[in-house]
Design an enzyme around this catalytic site. Structure first.
Site: not given
Length: 377
Positions: A226, A250, A320, A323, A346, A355
């Site tokens: 990211r 994150k 993004h 990515r 994730h 995806y």
């Protein structure tokens, strides 16, 4: 100041009017807080934003929630109601104002979004739902301090519905517990990640002239980082010899990501020949100007990509998107879902599963095989 009543047509103009209150969101010493003549009336918002920061919420999330709650506070000022007097009925009126508000500077009412059919000058469903999430979190925070305080967001039976894909299906076993969704949430269109074509990705990457910018784009395109993760990389986080990256994602979650060999070479040249002397331990710093040697900011990164989008004419050339292109390549290569989740960082595998539906080469191959079987009969 004209204030719209319940169901009044003036609601569509309300958000353009309430900015006259002077209430705003500012960052002081790294913390987000309300400022202005009416800021003292909404001290709970400042405490809640500080609470989110203490819980290691992403700075971008804290900032976004701050602006969502700022919209609520401005609306309450226009309605002449205190924050403590917010009820479910008041919340419904606010959400209606959000749905009907027009955004200054956007195209007029005759322009609609192709994906959702909503007017382009109105707030998206995701924005309104995020505002609802911020308000729900605020009053949950209030209830933790005072169990007798009322929460205007419906709970219990009113909130016991699931989003599509959470009731059952291939990934149902990965759910720790069902996720409650407030009945006030709007339905959001389910969009697939937008990836760049191989030609567009190559053209965008070749337009970068400095080693720093090539390294940044390469980390997104070939390692799936990211933009915030790229900017947060330290010099010591890059193992060029071992070809590994230590990435802080994150929720302050660390992960190790393999480093592409070509990107490793670009980073090495950048460190040896281009990176200016700096007291910062960040990998990517400003190369010239009055801020030379200081860490590259998110605004600076957006400026770089905005320039190269204009240079190449690739409208979708956002950070993004690189990515998403990496995730799409993994899906088309048939990489295991758990491996994709680890590489992309994730928290939930259902996010990675998006995806899987974005593998056009695999889909077309299966389609052609099925068509051949049908014609062979």
């Amino acid at each position: 100041m004209a204030v719209a009543g319940r169901g009044g047509a003036q609601l569509v103009h309300l958000f353009a009017v309430i900015t006259e209150s002077g209430l705003r969101l500012e960052q002081r010493d790294g913390a987000w807080a309300l400022a202005g003549p009416d800021a003292d009336r909404f001290g709970l918002v400042d405490e809640y934003l500080a609470y989110l920061a203490d819980r290691n919420y992403s700075p971008n999330t804290v900032r976004a929630y701050g602006y969502d709650l700022l919209a609520l506070c401005r609306w309450l000022i226009a309605q002449e109601q205190p924050l403590t007097a917010v009820t479910t009925e008041v919340l419904l009126r606010f959400l209606r104002a959000c749905r009907e508000a027009t955004i200054p500077g956007r195209a007029g009412p005759n322009v609609v979004r192709v994906s959702s059919g909503r007017r382009a000058d109105q707030y998206a469903a995701t924005t309104i739902n995020r505002r609802l999430a911020a308000i729900s979190g605020l009053f949950t925070f209030v209830a933790m301090r005072d169990p007798d305080a009322g929460n205007p967001v419906p709970k219990g039976r009113e909130a016991r519905w699931r989003t599509s894909g959470e009731r059952s299906g291939m990934l149902a076993h990965t759910m720790r517990r069902p996720k409650n969704r407030s009945s006030l949430r709007l339905r959001e269109p389910r969009r697939l990640p937008m990836a760049l074509s191989q030609a567009d990705a190559a053209e965008l990457l070749s337009s970068f002239r400095t080693w720093r910018d090539r390294a940044i784009a390469g980390l997104m395109l070939y390692c799936g980082l990211r933009s915030a993760e790229v900017l947060g990389l330290g010099v010591v986080d890059v193992d060029i010899g071992g070809r590994w990256l230590k990435v802080l994602g994150k929720g302050q979650r660390e992960r190790r990501v393999p480093l592409d060999a070509d990107v490793a070479s670009v980073i090495q040249v950048y460190l040896l020949a281009e990176r200016p002397e700096s007291a910062s331990d960040r990998l990517f710093v400003v190369a010239k100007g009055p801020h030379r040697g200081q860490p590259l900011t998110a605004a600076g990164l957006r400026t770089i990509f905005r320039y190269h989008r204009g240079l190449t004419g690739i409208v979708g050339g956002h950070p993004h998107a690189l990515r998403h292109t990496f995730g799409t390549a993994l899906a088309e290569a048939g990489v295991d879902l758990a491996v994709m989740q680890a590489l992309l960082g994730h928290a939930h595998v259902d996010t990675t599963a998006r995806y899987i539906h974005l593998a056009p080469a695999h889909v077309k191959a299966e389609f052609d095989a099925a068509r051949d079987r049908i014609r062979a009969k």
